[in-house]
Design a protein around this motif. Structure first.
Motif, PDB file in Angstrom:
ATOM      1  N   LEU A 112      41.392 -21.532  -6.418  1.00 34.52           N
ATOM      2  CA  LEU A 112      41.026 -21.377  -5.011  1.00 34.52           C
ATOM      3  C   LEU A 112      39.540 -21.635  -4.777  1.00 34.52           C
ATOM      4  O   LEU A 112      39.030 -21.356  -3.686  1.00 34.52           O
ATOM      5  CB  LEU A 112      41.408 -19.969  -4.539  1.00 34.52           C
ATOM      6  N   GLY A 113      38.841 -22.158  -5.792  1.00 36.18           N
ATOM      7  CA  GLY A 113      37.442 -22.537  -5.601  1.00 36.18           C
ATOM      8  C   GLY A 113      36.491 -21.371  -5.497  1.00 36.18           C
ATOM      9  O   GLY A 113      35.359 -21.538  -5.026  1.00 36.18           O
ATOM     10  N   GLU A 156      45.210 -23.858   0.603  1.00 39.70           N
ATOM     11  CA  GLU A 156      44.241 -23.753  -0.485  1.00 39.70           C
ATOM     12  C   GLU A 156      42.985 -24.560  -0.223  1.00 39.70           C
ATOM     13  O   GLU A 156      41.880 -24.141  -0.595  1.00 39.70           O
ATOM     14  CB  GLU A 156      44.891 -24.189  -1.808  1.00 39.70           C
ATOM     15  N   GLU A 157      43.104 -25.726   0.399  1.00 44.14           N
ATOM     16  CA  GLU A 157      41.925 -26.562   0.633  1.00 44.14           C
ATOM     17  C   GLU A 157      40.916 -25.851   1.533  1.00 44.14           C
ATOM     18  O   GLU A 157      39.707 -25.925   1.312  1.00 44.14           O
ATOM     19  CB  GLU A 157      42.327 -27.906   1.241  1.00 44.14           C
ATOM     20  N   ARG A 194      39.195 -23.208  -0.563  1.00 45.26           N
ATOM     21  CA  ARG A 194      38.244 -23.827  -1.491  1.00 45.26           C
ATOM     22  C   ARG A 194      36.978 -24.285  -0.785  1.00 45.26           C
ATOM     23  O   ARG A 194      35.872 -24.166  -1.316  1.00 45.26           O
ATOM     24  CB  ARG A 194      38.896 -25.007  -2.223  1.00 45.26           C
ATOM     25  N   ARG A 204      33.998 -21.729  -0.473  1.00 44.02           N
ATOM     26  CA  ARG A 204      33.245 -21.270  -1.649  1.00 44.02           C
ATOM     27  C   ARG A 204      33.036 -19.751  -1.611  1.00 44.02           C
ATOM     28  O   ARG A 204      31.914 -19.244  -1.727  1.00 44.02           O
ATOM     29  CB  ARG A 204      31.906 -22.000  -1.780  1.00 44.02           C
TER      30      ARG A 204
END
Length: 503
Positions: free
Chosen positions: A361-362, A334-335, A338, A341
């Motif tokens: 998830l940004g 996930e990072e 994210r 963008r």
């Protein structure tokens, strides 16, 4: 801009999170180097401009625009106010009598509630503008009307989206693939001079509205790769960033991947992919790509650390986008997702669950508040096609703000006009009660677009940030209707691109 310039105003909405609003900004070349409430405390500078009662804000960002079409529409036939099929034909005829250009273009017609219950035919358009190419784009940009000559140049038997009479004759209304094929024919008839003039016109008109940046959504079915590259490599007074709408994770530099990559169509044309059928028996729309292909697209762009975007209006399309981003997260975490963008454009029929999944998830919610003003509410187009209950929860700005999901606002011009304060007001006055505060809407239309583009050195008006700002004749955030504020100057990269800093 050479030397240091001190701007002194009644106030500065810097969006920097400071408690006390500054009154002065010190600019050096393309940067803000100081801000403060007391102009007398400013560091040494060569020049000063006292703007009196004016207010300074970050420049607007239109985070989704088709700028060449916008420029062409500005000099084309005005269709937004056409009240009937007969009115539309009359407008084309008047325009043809007043211009000698070989191509007549117009955008913005909306047949919702036209009294005839029909559209003009290709033959009627040919009679209104003899010998001309006529291309009239519907307000949602997913359908068009064309003249008989344009129809004759199209391989109609091979195209989906060709409207026909009961006996099989093409009417002149084209949707999706057929509309894109017609635009290619029209585009070939435009001169390089017309195209360049349209691009300059779009920039000039935007700057006059306090817009400092455009996110150009290049599309192979609209003005094509040459146009996208012309924007990407051209010299423009505004900051123009370009996306390219194909399932290619690495488009030609410096284009950004996806953007207006259609996962579905539009509600007005009945091609947005929805779960519950349209009320007029028009089916449930279409998903244009397979789930696995969209998932692979987001997964690969995440591999390269690049933010990508997709167009998703119907709830089925939003579900596809959310599922594809979750697939990318299963591969990369996930990072990593994210950090990219990624963007989802429109989100008109997103559910609250969709918004929550995307926010986790940004993903940037790239939305157009004017859509709600034009078609939302209990009696508008959305209600007619989807039912009042579904219409009132369309364009759910409040849900995005509550999660919170990153918001970036835009016009999607030519779908709705370049009108940033109108967008701010529409987001505040959502017709189903899902509005957000004016300050939050203003932030989405300024710093939100910078965040979506990963432009972390632009946005809030704080020292070290790039000097992209707008000057208004009064405080727009304090007005009952912010559209009454007049833009006195727009500054991009420290350069005045509209108006003047002298009072």
């Amino acid at each position: 801009m050479t030397g240091r310039l001190l701007l002194v105003a009644a106030g500065v909405h810097d969006l920097a999170g400071t408690r006390a609003l500054p009154r002065a900004l010190l600019l050096q070349r393309d940067r803000i180097v100081w801000s403060g409430a007391e102009p007398a405390a400013a560091p040494p500078h060569e020049r000063a401009s006292d703007l009196g009662a004016a207010w300074i804000t970050p420049a607007f960002v239109d985070a989704h625009v088709h700028a060449t079409a916008t420029g062409l529409a500005a000099s084309g036939v005005e269709l937004a106010g056409a009240r009937s099929a007969a009115d539309l034909v009359a407008r084309v005829q008047r325009h043809a009598e007043q211009t000698h250009e070989p191509v007549i273009m117009g955008a913005g017609w909306d047949d919702f509630a036209w009294p005839e219950g029909r559209l003009p035919t290709a033959q009627e358009l040919s009679r209104a503008a003899p010998g001309r190419v006529v291309h009239l784009t519907r307000v949602d940009a997913h359908s068009c009307l064309v003249d008989a000559g344009t129809l004759a140049h199209l391989p109609l038997a091979d195209l989906a989206g060709v409207a026909r009479t009961a006996d099989g004759a093409p009417t002149g209304l084209l949707q999706e693939d057929a509309a894109q094929a017609a635009l290619a024919v029209t585009r070939a008839a435009l001169t390089a001079r017309q195209l360049h003039a349209a691009r300059r016109r779009a920039c000039t008109d935007a700057a006059a509205l306090g817009i400092g940046s455009l996110h150009e959504m290049g599309h192979p079915g609209m003005f094509g790769l040459d146009d996208a590259l012309a924007w990407a490599h051209g010299s423009w007074p505004l900051d123009v960033l370009v996306w390219w709408a194909e399932l290619d994770p690495t488009p030609p530099a410096p284009l950004r991947p996806g953007g207006d990559l259609f996962l579905d169509g539009s509600i007005g044309s009945g091609t947005a992919a929805v779960r519950v059928p349209y009320r007029d028996g028009g089916g449930t729309g279409t998903l244009f790509h397979a789930d696995d292909d969209v998932a692979a697209f987001f997964t690969e762009t995440t591999t390269h650390g690049r933010g990508a975007g997709v167009h998703a209006i119907g709830d089925r399309a939003v579900e596809q986008a959310a599922g594809a981003l979750e697939a990318a997260a299963r591969t990369h975490g996930e990072e990593a997702v994210r950090a990219c963008r990624h963007r989802v454009e429109h989100l008109v029929l997103a559910t609250r669950t969709h918004v929550r999944r995307l926010a986790r998830l940004g993903a940037v919610a790239s939305m157009q508040p004017a859509f709600d003003a034009a078609w939302g509410g209990p009696t508008g187009l959305y209600a007619s096609r989807l039912g009042p209950k579904r219409s009132l929860t369309s364009n759910p700005f409040a849900w995005c703000a509550a999660e919170p999901a990153a918001l970036a606002f835009s016009s999607d011009s030519t779908v709705t006009p370049l009108a940033p304060w109108g967008g701010v007001l529409a987001a505040e006055q959502h017709r189903g009660g899902l509005g957000i505060t004016r300050t939050a809407a203003f932030a989405a239309h300024t710093v939100g677009g910078r965040f979506a583009a990963c432009q972390d050195d632009v946005g809030p008006l704080a020292p070290g940030r790039r000097a992209d700002l707008a000057v208004w004749d009064r405080d727009p955030l304090a007005l009952e209707d912010p559209r009454d504020a007049r833009c006195l100057a727009t500054i991009v990269r420290g350069q005045v691109v509209h108006g003047t800093l002298m009072t």
